[in-house]
Design an enzyme around this catalytic site. Structure first.
Site, PDB file in Angstrom:
ATOM      1  N   LYS A   1       5.457  88.260  52.200  1.00  0.00           N
ATOM      2  CA  LYS A   1       5.589  88.473  53.644  1.00  0.00           C
ATOM      3  C   LYS A   1       4.304  89.532  53.999  1.00  0.00           C
ATOM      4  O   LYS A   1       3.951  90.269  52.941  1.00  0.00           O
ATOM      5  CB  LYS A   1       6.862  89.191  53.824  1.00  0.00           C
TER       6      LYS A   1
ATOM      7  N   ASP B   1       5.421  85.085  62.406  1.00  0.00           N
ATOM      8  CA  ASP B   1       6.925  85.923  62.616  1.00  0.00           C
ATOM      9  C   ASP B   1       6.775  86.644  63.919  1.00  0.00           C
ATOM     10  O   ASP B   1       6.088  86.268  64.693  1.00  0.00           O
ATOM     11  CB  ASP B   1       7.063  86.824  61.208  1.00  0.00           C
TER      12      ASP B   1
HETATM   13  P1  NDP Z   1       9.288  86.456  68.428  1.00  0.00           P
HETATM   14  O1  NDP Z   1       8.215  87.420  68.484  1.00  0.00           O
HETATM   15  O2  NDP Z   1       8.831  85.052  68.955  1.00  0.00           O
HETATM   16  O3  NDP Z   1      10.459  86.781  69.281  1.00  0.00           O
HETATM   17  C1  NDP Z   1      11.424  87.984  68.858  1.00  0.00           C
HETATM   18  C2  NDP Z   1      12.429  88.089  70.011  1.00  0.00           C
HETATM   19  O4  NDP Z   1      13.272  89.034  69.392  1.00  0.00           O
HETATM   20  C3  NDP Z   1      11.970  88.596  71.154  1.00  0.00           C
HETATM   21  O5  NDP Z   1      12.820  88.007  72.349  1.00  0.00           O
HETATM   22  C4  NDP Z   1      12.015  90.057  70.987  1.00  0.00           C
HETATM   23  O6  NDP Z   1      12.006  91.000  72.261  1.00  0.00           O
HETATM   24  C5  NDP Z   1      13.187  90.273  70.375  1.00  0.00           C
HETATM   25  N1  NDP Z   1      13.338  91.588  69.495  1.00  0.00           N
HETATM   26  C6  NDP Z   1      12.409  91.956  68.510  1.00  0.00           C
HETATM   27  N2  NDP Z   1      12.598  93.056  68.007  1.00  0.00           N
HETATM   28  C7  NDP Z   1      13.745  93.396  68.475  1.00  0.00           C
HETATM   29  C8  NDP Z   1      14.578  94.493  68.594  1.00  0.00           C
HETATM   30  N3  NDP Z   1      13.965  95.815  67.674  1.00  0.00           N
HETATM   31  N4  NDP Z   1      15.633  94.742  69.366  1.00  0.00           N
HETATM   32  C9  NDP Z   1      15.766  93.665  70.388  1.00  0.00           C
HETATM   33  N5  NDP Z   1      15.151  92.595  70.344  1.00  0.00           N
HETATM   34  C10 NDP Z   1      14.159  92.269  69.517  1.00  0.00           C
HETATM   35  O7  NDP Z   1       9.794  86.202  66.819  1.00  0.00           O
HETATM   36  P2  NDP Z   1      10.422  84.954  66.167  1.00  0.00           P
HETATM   37  O8  NDP Z   1      11.357  84.382  67.176  1.00  0.00           O
HETATM   38  O9  NDP Z   1       9.501  84.200  65.565  1.00  0.00           O
HETATM   39  O10 NDP Z   1      11.261  85.576  65.071  1.00  0.00           O
HETATM   40  C11 NDP Z   1      12.553  86.316  65.447  1.00  0.00           C
HETATM   41  C12 NDP Z   1      13.374  86.285  64.257  1.00  0.00           C
HETATM   42  O11 NDP Z   1      13.498  84.939  63.343  1.00  0.00           O
HETATM   43  C13 NDP Z   1      13.032  87.201  62.985  1.00  0.00           C
HETATM   44  O12 NDP Z   1      13.756  88.121  62.474  1.00  0.00           O
HETATM   45  C14 NDP Z   1      11.931  86.470  62.175  1.00  0.00           C
HETATM   46  O13 NDP Z   1      11.753  87.192  60.970  1.00  0.00           O
HETATM   47  C15 NDP Z   1      13.032  85.250  62.111  1.00  0.00           C
HETATM   48  N6  NDP Z   1      12.369  83.975  61.591  1.00  0.00           N
HETATM   49  C16 NDP Z   1      11.167  83.600  62.176  1.00  0.00           C
HETATM   50  C17 NDP Z   1      10.482  82.233  61.867  1.00  0.00           C
HETATM   51  C18 NDP Z   1       9.576  81.732  62.472  1.00  0.00           C
HETATM   52  O14 NDP Z   1       9.172  80.478  62.393  1.00  0.00           O
HETATM   53  N7  NDP Z   1       9.080  82.466  63.413  1.00  0.00           N
HETATM   54  C19 NDP Z   1      10.853  81.884  60.748  1.00  0.00           C
HETATM   55  C20 NDP Z   1      12.188  82.234  59.948  1.00  0.00           C
HETATM   56  C21 NDP Z   1      12.673  83.497  60.367  1.00  0.00           C
HETATM   57  P3  NDP Z   1      10.777  91.662  72.844  1.00  0.00           P
HETATM   58  O15 NDP Z   1       9.806  90.717  73.346  1.00  0.00           O
HETATM   59  O16 NDP Z   1      11.452  92.753  74.087  1.00  0.00           O
HETATM   60  O17 NDP Z   1      10.098  92.408  71.607  1.00  0.00           O
END
Ligand code: NDP
Length: 450
Positions: free
Chosen positions: A130, A170
């Site tokens: 990572k 991510d």
């Molecule tokens: P994105 O950046 O596309 O979206 C993240 C979302 O989560 C946004 O809506 C963001 O809101 C919200 N968010 C992030 N941090 C916080 C916080 N501290 N409190 C509240 N809301 C928060 O990321 P992904 O969708 O790619 O990833 C989301 C999760 O999925 C993560 O845990 C990631 O590790 C996991 N994941 C992702 C993969 C992928 O293929 N993308 C694969 C496997 C796991 P805001 O815009 O306001 O920050």
């Protein structure tokens, strides 16, 4: 847990905490896995003799570097970046890059450690890694994001490669960032190979990669429900986040007949009692992916929906919960509220979204609980398929990739059932940890002292 097993866990954790002071997220992830594995390790002395847990919790290496870039006003700015290459026993390192101000070495170590088991579960030859930076892409211009990505790759390119380490996206790293990173990698290495995944479709990306984590999470949930002769059809679904994972989890939950009630971001949650259907989801995609807007705007457009500032979705009654935002977003109180309101299934789209106490509450209540390393493995699985397509120099159709994704999620579910069945109940946490571990452990034993 038996007393002597508990003592072994505590003694191991004491050493780990001492060796890795202040890394709370890393401690949390290791504790969850250790509690599952310790009884198994004690039953198999060869694992203990080979110090497998001690070795598995020590990354192969961590690369830390400064990224200097220039903002639109001409000021020099500096951020810290990391690549944690955790374990390559079963294949080249593979794992995403995260750009968020909350990124620390501890966060990336927890994510890299989880990734080892997740990648093993997919059945594909991928090690765990990572990386990322405490750079905050929010509020930055396109050019600033581009300059940051290009500058980061000037250092990162020395440490990655199609047979060494293959980063992906991510939080904060989507198609735009991967394109800038890949463009710079291509230039610096003078190669066109699949060293990053999540690429655009016109330059080596795979169909269904964007949707894979969210779709895969819902497929996993559907597999858990199907085992009990149930399904998502007709169920109310609460989803957190409104990023890549959340949007496509909502899309597939809707396609399978579920009614999605919520989406959120760091500003709060929207609750739409009529359900977030295909048309409304198209609006969210446009809002979040293109305009980079806030989820609160949804409630301004759809007047029956309400926006709850600074809240998470878990107080809203639902049958199925899909946490898809970030780590530790469901605490014990949230878990108890979900259970009290009749939630029967939780599948983790995000990494480690439930605290240890929340996980304990779900497991003790015997509801269906799909942990992240199993439920969100669809993303990295399709990244693995993207690598295969790049090596073969061809592109599979949407249907081909989606069929492969579905079957990988089904196989992961079966592995969890195989290793996690306890009487008539399946403990998916133990199942995922054990199934992921065995393959890596056998490889590490075969290599000897490396
Ligand atoms: P994105 O950046 O596309 O979206 C993240 C979302 O989560 C946004 O809506 C963001 O809101 C919200 N968010 C992030 N941090 C916080 C916080 N501290 N409190 C509240 N809301 C928060 O990321 P992904 O969708 O790619 O990833 C989301 C999760 O999925 C993560 O845990 C990631 O590790 C996991 N994941 C992702 C993969 C992928 O293929 N993308 C694969 C496997 C796991 P805001 O815009 O306001 O920050």
């Amino acid at each position: 847990m038996l007393k002597f097993v508990r003592e072994e866990v505590e003694s191991f954790m004491q050493g780990l905490v001492k060796r890795n002071p202040g890394e709370d997220e890393f401690h949390q992830a290791v504790r969850e896995v250790t509690e599952s594995l310790m009884p198994f390790i004690l039953q198999h002395p060869r694992y203990k003799q080979a110090q497998l847990l001690e070795r598995l919790t020590e990354p192969d290496r961590i690369i830390i570097f400064r990224v200097t870039w220039e903002d639109d006003e001409g000021n020099f700015r500096a951020n810290r970046a990391w690549r944690v290459q955790f374990n390559n026993s079963i294949g080249p390192y593979k794992g995403g890059l995260r750009f968020h101000p909350s990124v620390t070495q501890s966060v990336l170590k927890f994510l890299g450690f989880e990734q080892i088991f997740k990648n093993s579960l997919t059945g594909l030859p991928m090690g765990g890694a990572k990386g990322g930076s405490n750079f905050n892409p929010k509020g930055k211009s396109e050019h600033e994001v581009m300059r940051f990505c290009h500058s980061m790759m000037i250092e990162l390119h020395r440490h990655i490669g199609e047979n060494t380490d293959i980063p992906a996206g991510d939080i904060g790293v989507g198609g735009r960032e991967i394109s800038y990173l890949f463009g710079q990698y291509k230039r610096l290495s003078n190669t066109f190979v699949g060293t990053l995944t999540g690429k655009g479709l016109s330059f080596g990306g795979s169909l269904v990669r964007t949707e894979a984590t969210g779709y895969g999470c819902v497929y996993f949930c559907e597999n858990m429900l199907n085992r009990l002769d149930d399904s998502i059809k007709g169920k109310s679904v609460c989803i957190s986040g409104s990023g890549n994972v959340a949007i496509y989890a909502a899309e597939m939950a809707g396609k399978l007949g579920g009614k999605v009630l919520t989406l959120s971001d760091s500003g709060g949650v929207i609750h739409d009692p009529d359900g977030i259907d295909e048309e409304k989801l198209a609006y969210v995609k446009e809002l979040k992916e293109k305009q980079r807007g806030r989820i609160s705007e949804y409630a301004e457009k759809y007047r029956k929906a309400t926006f709850h500032a600074d809240r998470r979705p878990w107080h809203i009654p639902c049958d199925v919960a899909l946490p898809c935002a970030t780590q530790n977003e469901i605490d014990q109180q949230d878990a108890e509220t979900l259970l009290k309101n009749g939630c029967i299934a939780v599948a983790e789209g995000a990494n480690m979204p439930s605290t240890l106490e929340a996980m304990k509450a779900f497991r003790e209540a015997n509801i269906l609980f799909g942990p992240a390393k199993a439920a969100n493995a669809g993303g990295v699985a399709v990244s693995g398929l993207e690598q295969s397509q790049n090596s073969l120099r061809l592109q599979w159709t949407h249907e081909e990739v989606n069929t492969k994704l579905k079957s990988i999620m089904k196989e992961i579910h079966e592995k969890c059932v195989h290793y996690g069945t306890k009487g008539d109940h399946v403990d998916y946490v133990d199942g995922a940890n054990l199934a992921g571990f065995v393959k890596i452990a056998e490889s590490m034993l075969a290599y000897g002292a490396v």
